[in-house]
Design an enzyme around this catalytic site. Sequence first.
Site, PDB file in Angstrom:
ATOM      1  N   SER A  51       5.220   0.595  15.903  1.00 44.96           N
ATOM      2  CA  SER A  51       3.866   1.088  15.699  1.00 44.96           C
ATOM      3  C   SER A  51       3.743   2.518  16.236  1.00 44.96           C
ATOM      4  O   SER A  51       4.497   3.401  15.814  1.00 44.96           O
ATOM      5  CB  SER A  51       2.876   0.117  16.344  1.00 44.96           C
ATOM      6  OG  SER A  51       1.568   0.353  15.900  1.00 44.96           O
TER       7      SER A  51
ATOM      8  N   ASP B 158       1.672  -3.560   5.445  1.00 47.44           N
ATOM      9  CA  ASP B 158       1.343  -3.458   6.863  1.00 47.44           C
ATOM     10  C   ASP B 158      -0.055  -2.862   6.974  1.00 47.44           C
ATOM     11  O   ASP B 158      -0.289  -1.737   6.522  1.00 47.44           O
ATOM     12  CB  ASP B 158       2.373  -2.562   7.550  1.00 47.44           C
ATOM     13  CG  ASP B 158       2.182  -2.468   9.049  1.00 47.44           C
ATOM     14  OD1 ASP B 158       1.028  -2.482   9.517  1.00 47.44           O
ATOM     15  OD2 ASP B 158       3.191  -2.349   9.761  1.00 47.44           O
TER      16      ASP B 158
ATOM     17  N   HIS C 158       2.074  -6.645  10.616  1.00 43.00           N
ATOM     18  CA  HIS C 158       2.464  -5.489  11.428  1.00 43.00           C
ATOM     19  C   HIS C 158       3.604  -5.894  12.346  1.00 43.00           C
ATOM     20  O   HIS C 158       3.459  -6.773  13.182  1.00 43.00           O
ATOM     21  CB  HIS C 158       1.252  -5.036  12.249  1.00 43.00           C
ATOM     22  CG  HIS C 158       1.440  -3.734  12.957  1.00 43.00           C
ATOM     23  ND1 HIS C 158       1.815  -2.584  12.307  1.00 43.00           N
ATOM     24  CD2 HIS C 158       1.292  -3.401  14.260  1.00 43.00           C
ATOM     25  CE1 HIS C 158       1.878  -1.592  13.178  1.00 43.00           C
ATOM     26  NE2 HIS C 158       1.576  -2.062  14.367  1.00 43.00           N
TER      27      HIS C 158
END
Length: 478
Positions: free
Chosen positions: A203, A413, A442
């Site tokens: 991320s 995502d 995610h």
Amino acid sequence: MRKTLLAAALAVLGTTVVAPSASAAPLQWGPCPVGAFPTPDLQCTTLKVPLDYRNPDGAKIDVAVSRLASKNPAKRRGVLLTNPGGPGGEGLTYPQVLKLVKLPQSVLDQYDVIGFDPRGVGHSTPVTCDLTTEQMMIGNLPYAQGPADVVKQAGVAKTEAKQCADAKTGPMLPYVTTANTARDMDRIRTALGESTVSYLGASYGTYLGAVYTSMFPERSDRFVLDSNLGPGGYDIDAMRNFGRGMEDRFPDFAAFAAAHPEYGLGTTPAQVTAKFHELAVRLDKAPVEGITGSLFRGLTFERMYASNLKQLAENWQALDQGRPPHAPETTIPPTDNLFAARFAVLCGDSAWPRSVASYQLDVAVDRIRYPLLGAASANIAACAFWPNPPIEPKVRITGHGPANVLMVQNERDPGTPLAGARKLRSAFGDRARMITIDQGGHGAYLFGSNQCGNTAVTEFLATGKRPARDVFCAAESH
């Protein structure tokens, strides 16, 4: 940024005089701080780093570091720095989490897995904005129904920015940036006595890794970036991309709910989509225990991060029946430190528009372009009123450096959409290869179930073998 929606041209080394990492005494390892997550396999220590790298002999701050040591000296290659995402997220316990989710033994043998709380976060001289519980409860940026809602949110954002500046750690905020955290990582490398580091970041951690390997390419070994931001990090484009991510991911949930009519949300994806809009309007008129239509949109977005859509369907069913949804046991309540550190990084990395009218226009455009969430993710936040402009230009991500980057990315995502990952892939050029996986949610490596993707990442970390070209991994049934 894994959890909550918030408003967060020259290479940086050419614009800022940075002292080289000094040689350091060996780190003194000991027990880790006691927290909510047990760390029986970790050792911890604290490293002093400059607050301002332009003044390396000035004020110092702490960076808390952890180590999951390799137990196979004959196979040990070096160190694997890690970051689970954020900004604002703690990373000290992340090596233990990776072991818990079965980081392969071949990787555990190769590396000492290193975690750390980024500067300003957790045990690393934390920053504060003195936010109240009520302010943190706003959480996700409110869904703006029109220009007046943007003006209302501007008042909230202006107050937050002032509180951050006036707090006791206000003077520290300009230096809590991704570039400075990358410099801290290089101090960690030096303190560990390593000439290079490998890296596994997810991320926001993909942007941190991209910045580090752009600033210090010769000190970068094997870099894995999982669930990728674009080359600009968490700038205004990334924030607005949340709206696109919701549109990418929502069809997975609509198909799931339609296939399970017991939830009463519709028997076709179109009916489930209509139910979403119906619930949002209904909850705005009559909230269920404080859950408005805006919070419902945010809750739906957050639950779509996970691969298990069953709980989201149960939440919708509860709200449709006038009951509050059941909070997952894994939910960690947001803290003032998380918000403060996130604001600092978002506002310190990028220059944000200052005009309320520009956000009103963005909201109007994205309400049409991304109807599920766009009028929230384009809304105004504290960075529009941040007192200090960025102290240095943004690091430019380029193809200069060794071909040692492997990106892994889910097709659908919601938090870091594929569109942003493709831009980062393009910026890296031949430095990178990308594995794109036909799955939603995610987090791809280990937290996803696709063996094609997991195997390729493990092979790269353990052997250095990287795909000769970009790879597409088809969906797998489980």
